[in-house]
Scaffold this motif. Structure first.
Motif, PDB file in Angstrom:
ATOM      1  N   ILE A  50      27.528  -2.131  38.281  1.00  0.00           N
ATOM      2  CA  ILE A  50      27.282  -3.545  37.969  1.00  0.00           C
ATOM      3  C   ILE A  50      26.001  -4.078  38.609  1.00  0.00           C
ATOM      4  O   ILE A  50      25.204  -4.718  37.915  1.00  0.00           O
ATOM      5  CB  ILE A  50      28.515  -4.406  38.305  1.00  0.00           C
ATOM      6  CG1 ILE A  50      29.664  -4.053  37.360  1.00  0.00           C
ATOM      7  CG2 ILE A  50      28.179  -5.893  38.221  1.00  0.00           C
ATOM      8  CD1 ILE A  50      30.989  -4.729  37.683  1.00  0.00           C
TER       9      ILE A  50
ATOM     10  N   CYS B 114      29.015 -12.220  33.322  1.00  0.00           N
ATOM     11  CA  CYS B 114      29.232 -11.437  34.545  1.00  0.00           C
ATOM     12  C   CYS B 114      27.959 -11.426  35.374  1.00  0.00           C
ATOM     13  O   CYS B 114      27.967 -11.786  36.559  1.00  0.00           O
ATOM     14  CB  CYS B 114      29.654 -10.014  34.188  1.00  0.00           C
ATOM     15  SG  CYS B 114      29.573  -8.817  35.544  1.00  0.00           S
ATOM     16  N   CYS B 115      26.861 -11.025  34.746  1.00  0.00           N
ATOM     17  CA  CYS B 115      25.593 -10.925  35.473  1.00  0.00           C
ATOM     18  C   CYS B 115      25.124 -12.287  35.971  1.00  0.00           C
ATOM     19  O   CYS B 115      24.672 -12.415  37.111  1.00  0.00           O
ATOM     20  CB  CYS B 115      24.532 -10.289  34.587  1.00  0.00           C
ATOM     21  SG  CYS B 115      24.874  -8.539  34.236  1.00  0.00           S
TER      22      CYS B 115
ATOM     23  N   LYS C  68      29.526  -2.709  28.635  1.00  0.00           N
ATOM     24  CA  LYS C  68      28.524  -3.134  29.613  1.00  0.00           C
ATOM     25  C   LYS C  68      28.960  -4.483  30.185  1.00  0.00           C
ATOM     26  O   LYS C  68      29.753  -5.198  29.582  1.00  0.00           O
ATOM     27  CB  LYS C  68      27.134  -3.229  28.991  1.00  0.00           C
ATOM     28  CG  LYS C  68      27.024  -4.253  27.894  1.00  0.00           C
ATOM     29  CD  LYS C  68      25.619  -4.266  27.313  1.00  0.00           C
ATOM     30  CE  LYS C  68      25.500  -5.381  26.289  1.00  0.00           C
ATOM     31  NZ  LYS C  68      24.153  -5.525  25.783  1.00  0.00           N
ATOM     32  N   PRO C  69      28.435  -4.833  31.359  1.00  0.00           N
ATOM     33  CA  PRO C  69      28.771  -6.148  31.919  1.00  0.00           C
ATOM     34  C   PRO C  69      28.264  -7.254  30.987  1.00  0.00           C
ATOM     35  O   PRO C  69      27.173  -7.159  30.427  1.00  0.00           O
ATOM     36  CB  PRO C  69      28.017  -6.189  33.249  1.00  0.00           C
ATOM     37  CG  PRO C  69      27.754  -4.765  33.586  1.00  0.00           C
ATOM     38  CD  PRO C  69      27.598  -4.057  32.264  1.00  0.00           C
ATOM     39  N   SER C  70      29.059  -8.279  30.820  1.00  0.00           N
ATOM     40  CA  SER C  70      28.688  -9.390  29.941  1.00  0.00           C
ATOM     41  C   SER C  70      27.591 -10.227  30.580  1.00  0.00           C
ATOM     42  O   SER C  70      27.404 -10.200  31.804  1.00  0.00           O
ATOM     43  CB  SER C  70      29.911 -10.267  29.687  1.00  0.00           C
ATOM     44  OG  SER C  70      30.278 -10.932  30.886  1.00  0.00           O
TER      45      SER C  70
ATOM     46  N   TYR D 234      34.320  -5.012  32.232  1.00  0.00           N
ATOM     47  CA  TYR D 234      33.476  -3.840  32.453  1.00  0.00           C
ATOM     48  C   TYR D 234      34.020  -2.988  33.598  1.00  0.00           C
ATOM     49  O   TYR D 234      34.066  -1.759  33.501  1.00  0.00           O
ATOM     50  CB  TYR D 234      32.030  -4.243  32.739  1.00  0.00           C
ATOM     51  CG  TYR D 234      31.158  -3.044  32.986  1.00  0.00           C
ATOM     52  CD1 TYR D 234      30.740  -2.235  31.931  1.00  0.00           C
ATOM     53  CD2 TYR D 234      30.777  -2.686  34.274  1.00  0.00           C
ATOM     54  CE1 TYR D 234      29.952  -1.117  32.151  1.00  0.00           C
ATOM     55  CE2 TYR D 234      29.990  -1.570  34.501  1.00  0.00           C
ATOM     56  CZ  TYR D 234      29.583  -0.784  33.438  1.00  0.00           C
ATOM     57  OH  TYR D 234      28.821   0.331  33.663  1.00  0.00           O
ATOM     58  N   ALA D 235      34.436  -3.624  34.679  1.00  0.00           N
ATOM     59  CA  ALA D 235      34.912  -2.887  35.865  1.00  0.00           C
ATOM     60  C   ALA D 235      36.156  -2.065  35.560  1.00  0.00           C
ATOM     61  O   ALA D 235      36.424  -1.067  36.234  1.00  0.00           O
ATOM     62  CB  ALA D 235      35.187  -3.857  37.013  1.00  0.00           C
TER      63      ALA D 235
ATOM     64  N   LEU E 137      27.213 -13.332  39.037  1.00  0.00           N
ATOM     65  CA  LEU E 137      26.856 -12.589  40.246  1.00  0.00           C
ATOM     66  C   LEU E 137      25.473 -12.979  40.748  1.00  0.00           C
ATOM     67  O   LEU E 137      25.235 -13.044  41.953  1.00  0.00           O
ATOM     68  CB  LEU E 137      26.943 -11.087  39.990  1.00  0.00           C
ATOM     69  CG  LEU E 137      28.347 -10.549  39.717  1.00  0.00           C
ATOM     70  CD1 LEU E 137      28.300  -9.047  39.477  1.00  0.00           C
ATOM     71  CD2 LEU E 137      29.314 -10.890  40.839  1.00  0.00           C
TER      72      LEU E 137
ATOM     73  N   ALA F  85      32.775 -14.080  39.476  1.00  0.00           N
ATOM     74  CA  ALA F  85      32.882 -12.639  39.223  1.00  0.00           C
ATOM     75  C   ALA F  85      33.913 -12.287  38.149  1.00  0.00           C
ATOM     76  O   ALA F  85      33.957 -11.139  37.693  1.00  0.00           O
ATOM     77  CB  ALA F  85      33.236 -11.918  40.522  1.00  0.00           C
TER      78      ALA F  85
ATOM     79  N   CYS G 166      33.342 -10.079  35.046  1.00  0.00           N
ATOM     80  CA  CYS G 166      32.980  -8.672  35.258  1.00  0.00           C
ATOM     81  C   CYS G 166      34.183  -7.734  35.137  1.00  0.00           C
ATOM     82  O   CYS G 166      34.010  -6.508  35.093  1.00  0.00           O
ATOM     83  CB  CYS G 166      32.349  -8.491  36.635  1.00  0.00           C
ATOM     84  SG  CYS G 166      30.853  -9.472  36.896  1.00  0.00           S
TER      85      CYS G 166
ATOM     86  N   CYS H 132      23.002  -5.508  36.235  1.00  0.00           N
ATOM     87  CA  CYS H 132      22.752  -6.952  36.313  1.00  0.00           C
ATOM     88  C   CYS H 132      21.481  -7.288  37.094  1.00  0.00           C
ATOM     89  O   CYS H 132      21.192  -8.454  37.339  1.00  0.00           O
ATOM     90  CB  CYS H 132      23.945  -7.657  36.957  1.00  0.00           C
ATOM     91  SG  CYS H 132      25.426  -7.651  35.935  1.00  0.00           S
TER      92      CYS H 132
END
Length: 141
Positions: free
Chosen positions: A95, A53-54, A48-50, A41-42, A57, A35, A38, A99
């Motif tokens: 997120i 990150c996605c 945007k989430p990289s 973005y958080a 998760l 995680a 993320c 994602c």
């Protein structure tokens, strides 16, 4: 003959014990690593989430087998996010959708990980096929 049957029974019992103990929950260190990408973005520092990150998760989502797994990952994420200043609910809550991960509950800094989560499964469509899955997280393509 009785000794052989008894020995086989003991061996099988031991193997079942090993199999059941090897399915331990995902360690928080692993959750943190998956995680970590993320955080940008958080905290609102990235638009945007990289992809990392996605991907991380989605890998975590794939490890969920039981309600206890769900709760453990939730607790790990809640504890891990405390280490980062500036994490905002408005970004954190987006997120899963960005994602393509269906978590089955609102994601928030205030999520109660101990609340009974959906153990009966959730309806999903993965890879063009509908399925009823017994997991909190699932990848939605």
């Amino acid at each position: 003959m009785k000794n052989i049957i008894f020995s086989v029974a003991v061996l099988l019992s031991f193997l079942f014990f090993l199999a059941s103990t090897s399915e331990a929950a995902v360690p928080c260190g692993t959750v943190d690593v998956k995680a970590a990408a993320c955080v940008g973005y958080a905290t609102g520092k990235e638009p945007k989430p990289s992809p990392a990150c996605c991907s991380g998760l989605q890998q975590l989502a794939g490890t969920v087998k039981t309600v206890d797994d769900k709760k453990n990952i939730c607790r790990c994420l809640k504890n891990g996010v405390k280490a980062f200043v500036g994490v905002q609910d408005k970004f954190l809550s987006q997120i899963p959708a960005v994602c393509n991960i269906k978590v089955g509950f609102p994601v928030s800094l205030n999520t109660n990980c101990e609340t009974p989560l959906n153990s009966n499964g959730i309806d999903a469509e993965i890879g063009g096929r509908s399925a009823r899955l017994g997991m909190m997280w699932e990848v939605v393509d």
